[in-house]
Design a protein around this motif. Structure first.
Motif, short mmCIF file in Angstrom:
data_model
loop_
_atom_site.label_atom_id
_atom_site.label_comp_id
_atom_site.label_asym_id
_atom_site.label_seq_id
_atom_site.Cartn_x
_atom_site.Cartn_y
_atom_site.Cartn_z
N ILE A 268 -58.39 25.02 40.42
CA ILE A 268 -59.26 23.85 40.41
C ILE A 268 -58.87 22.95 41.57
N VAL A 269 -59.78 22.73 42.48
CA VAL A 269 -59.49 21.97 43.69
C VAL A 269 -59.69 20.47 43.46
N ALA A 270 -60.78 20.10 42.83
CA ALA A 270 -61.08 18.69 42.59
C ALA A 270 -62.22 18.59 41.58
N THR A 271 -62.45 17.38 41.08
CA THR A 271 -63.59 17.11 40.20
C THR A 271 -64.33 15.90 40.75
N VAL A 272 -65.61 16.07 41.03
CA VAL A 272 -66.44 14.95 41.50
C VAL A 272 -67.23 14.42 40.31
N ASP A 278 -79.68 5.82 33.23
CA ASP A 278 -80.73 6.24 32.31
C ASP A 278 -80.13 6.93 31.09
N GLN A 279 -80.91 7.00 30.03
CA GLN A 279 -80.49 7.68 28.82
C GLN A 279 -81.29 8.95 28.62
N GLY A 280 -80.80 9.79 27.71
CA GLY A 280 -81.52 11.01 27.39
C GLY A 280 -81.54 11.98 28.55
N SER A 281 -82.64 12.73 28.65
CA SER A 281 -82.72 13.77 29.69
C SER A 281 -82.74 13.18 31.09
N ASN A 282 -83.27 11.96 31.24
CA ASN A 282 -83.31 11.34 32.56
C ASN A 282 -81.93 10.94 33.07
N GLY A 283 -80.96 10.83 32.17
CA GLY A 283 -79.60 10.48 32.56
C GLY A 283 -78.67 11.67 32.65
N LYS A 284 -79.19 12.86 32.36
CA LYS A 284 -78.36 14.07 32.43
C LYS A 284 -78.20 14.49 33.89
N ILE A 285 -76.95 14.66 34.33
CA ILE A 285 -76.65 14.95 35.73
C ILE A 285 -76.20 16.39 35.89
N THR A 286 -76.70 17.03 36.92
CA THR A 286 -76.20 18.35 37.31
C THR A 286 -75.70 18.26 38.75
N TYR A 287 -74.66 19.07 39.04
CA TYR A 287 -74.01 19.04 40.34
C TYR A 287 -74.28 20.34 41.10
N SER A 288 -74.33 20.23 42.43
CA SER A 288 -74.53 21.42 43.27
C SER A 288 -73.90 21.18 44.63
N LYS A 298 -68.99 30.82 49.71
CA LYS A 298 -68.21 32.00 49.39
C LYS A 298 -66.79 31.65 48.97
N VAL A 299 -66.37 30.42 49.26
CA VAL A 299 -65.00 30.00 48.98
C VAL A 299 -64.92 29.09 47.76
N PHE A 300 -65.94 28.25 47.55
CA PHE A 300 -65.89 27.27 46.46
C PHE A 300 -67.15 27.36 45.60
N LYS A 301 -66.99 27.02 44.34
CA LYS A 301 -68.16 26.84 43.47
C LYS A 301 -67.95 25.57 42.66
N ILE A 302 -69.03 24.99 42.18
CA ILE A 302 -68.95 23.76 41.41
C ILE A 302 -69.59 23.99 40.04
N ASN A 303 -68.97 23.47 39.01
CA ASN A 303 -69.52 23.54 37.66
C ASN A 303 -70.68 22.55 37.58
N ARG A 304 -71.86 23.07 37.31
CA ARG A 304 -73.07 22.23 37.33
C ARG A 304 -72.99 21.10 36.32
N GLU A 305 -72.24 21.29 35.23
CA GLU A 305 -72.22 20.30 34.18
C GLU A 305 -71.08 19.28 34.35
N THR A 306 -69.90 19.75 34.81
CA THR A 306 -68.72 18.89 34.85
C THR A 306 -68.36 18.38 36.24
N GLY A 307 -68.88 18.99 37.30
CA GLY A 307 -68.51 18.60 38.66
C GLY A 307 -67.16 19.15 39.10
N GLU A 308 -66.62 20.08 38.35
CA GLU A 308 -65.33 20.68 38.68
C GLU A 308 -65.50 21.71 39.80
N VAL A 309 -64.76 21.53 40.91
CA VAL A 309 -64.84 22.42 42.06
C VAL A 309 -63.69 23.42 41.98
N THR A 310 -64.03 24.71 42.02
CA THR A 310 -63.05 25.79 41.82
C THR A 310 -63.02 26.70 43.03
#
Length: 447
Positions: A268-272, A278-288, A298-310
């Protein structure tokens, strides 16, 4: 086109001789000297095979007969040879077509470095051939189409991050400008970052009305500055929605992390982190990750839900000392924010010194003068700082000495009188060790 940079004697005494080894040196007839000069040329990429690079004999002040008698040849540490030497004419020619983007990628300036070696007496010259970029690549977007879902309640001035175009050319031949059409609802905004690149955003300048227009199509065009100009396009499709009036916001615009180059996959390299009011679905965040250069993905991937970069690929400090990841946070309403993650690689001592024999004489006359050069060696350690500092020495009790000069070049010279009746052959081992912890070393036997 070429010119002489300078000439200096390639000798400096190095006194540490502590290791013993096996090598064979026959005594014969050969008188050697050591001279070094430099020449530089500049050529455009994509020149045809056989094209003239420069008159090396003239620029180094050498007679073409000397090139023939000295068996002049090129020495390069690279596997690919792009330049060849014509001894008869005393000129350098293009041996293989040179693609600057393959040779240097985005690195500037781009240049080939090699040496010209002559014998009887032994001499070598350093040559640099700079490669000039030509406009032979079109700006391209990773995606030909990108989609946004934007609420009609979005206030004017809201920003939407767009992907930058990539042009493998450099300098003026790289991406020069962008254009967004039509401009009824959105304007294009370019921001220069600290690295000299342009962040591309579109900004809402007039309110959206879903009842009038449910879908909007825009075309983003990237144009380079070459001659002739080249361009690439991306289609932006916007679906107008109801109600989402808060965009995600990253906790900081730039994140930093450090990782060792030998870290295993899964590290795990970092977490952004971003937040959305907003609340509900409008406040749900995904990362990319939005980098268009595929080596990052090819070197890093990010967890769409948590922002964890691996870490998912191998990283090598000698190939890249740092990575820059462009990270996007998106909510379900289509609003976005961007942040940058800078990952610095920390070097470990994982490369042994490489010993390259540039030229070697197997026989030498017993009446050879002191300081006659019998072997030229080049040392390279790909590690950095102390891990890449190398010291070399030879075994004791031999009538030879190893002398060093700048840029990790060494010469093996006679150090005392030779007597074939006492010894007709010698065993010489060259050992090179770096200053890393633990230290790594290599050795070679000269025969």
């Amino acid at each position: 086109m070429g010119y002489i940079i300078g000439c200096y004697t390639f000798l400096r005494k190095y006194s540490d001789r502590t290791m013993k080894g096996q090598a064979l040196l026959f005594i014969g007839l050969l008188s050697l000297g050591s001279v070094m000069g430099q020449a530089s040329y500049t050529i455009p990429e994509e020149m045809a095979k056989g094209s003239l690079v420069g008159n090396i004999a003239q620029d180094l002040g050498l007679d073409t007969k000397r090139l023939a008698s000295g068996k002049a040849r090129l020495y390069t540490r690279d596997n690919d040879e792009y330049i060849k030497l014509n001894r008869e004419r005393g000129v350098l020619l293009v041996k293989e077509r040179i693609d600057r983007e393959v040779l240097c990628r985005q690195t500037t300036p781009c240049a080939l470095h090699f040496q010209i070696i002559l014998e009887n007496p032994m001499e070598f010259y350093s040559v640099t051939v700079g490669i000039i970029d030509i406009n032979d690549n079109v700006p391209t977007f990773e995606e030909t189409e990108i989609k946004f879902k934007i609420s009609e309640s979005t206030i004017t001035g809201a920003k939407f991050v767009l992907e930058r175009a990539v042009d493998l050319d450099v300098g003026i031949n790289g991406v020069h400008s962008y254009e967004l059409r039509p401009t009824d609802n959105f304007a294009l905004k370019l921001q220069h970052n600290a690295e000299g690149n342009k962040n591309v955003e579109m900004v809402l300048k007039t309110p959206l009305d879903r009842e009038k227009t449910e879908q909007i199509s825009l075309v983003l065009t990237a144009v380079d500055g070459g001659e002739p100009q080249m361009s690439g396009t991306m289609l932006i499709v916007i679906t107008v929605l109801d109600a989402n009036d808060n965009a995600p916001v990253f906790t900081q615009p730039t994140h930093k992390a450090t990782v060792y180059e030998n870290s295993p996959k899964g590290t795990i390299v970092a977490t952004v982190t971003a937040s959305d009011a907003d609340q509900g679905s409008n406040g749900k965040i995904t990362y990319s990750i939005t980098n268009t250069l595929e080596n990052v993905r090819k070197v890093f991937k990010i967890n769409r839900e948590t922002g964890e970069v691996t870490l998912i690929g191998n990283i090598d400090f000698e190939d890249s000392q740092h990575f820059e990841l462009n990270v996007r946070a998106s909510d379900n309403g289509g609003l976005t924010d961007s942040s940058k993650l800078i990952v610095d690689l920390q070097d470990v001592n994982d490369n042994k010194p490489e010993i390259n024999i540039m030229s070697k004489s197997n026989v030498i006359s017993e009446d050879a003068k002191h300081n006659t050069v019998v072997t030229m060696i080049n040392i390279e350690d790909k590690d950095s700082e102390e891990n890449g500092i190398v010291q070399c020495f030879i075994n004791e009790n031999v009538p030879f000495v190893l002398k060093s000069s700048t840029n990790n070049f060494y010469s093996l010279l006679t150090d005392s009188d030779l007597d074939r009746d006492i010894s007709s052959e010698y065993n010489i081992t060259v050992t090179c060790s770096d200053e890393g912890v633990p230290s790594l070393s290599s050795s070679v036997t000269l025969t």
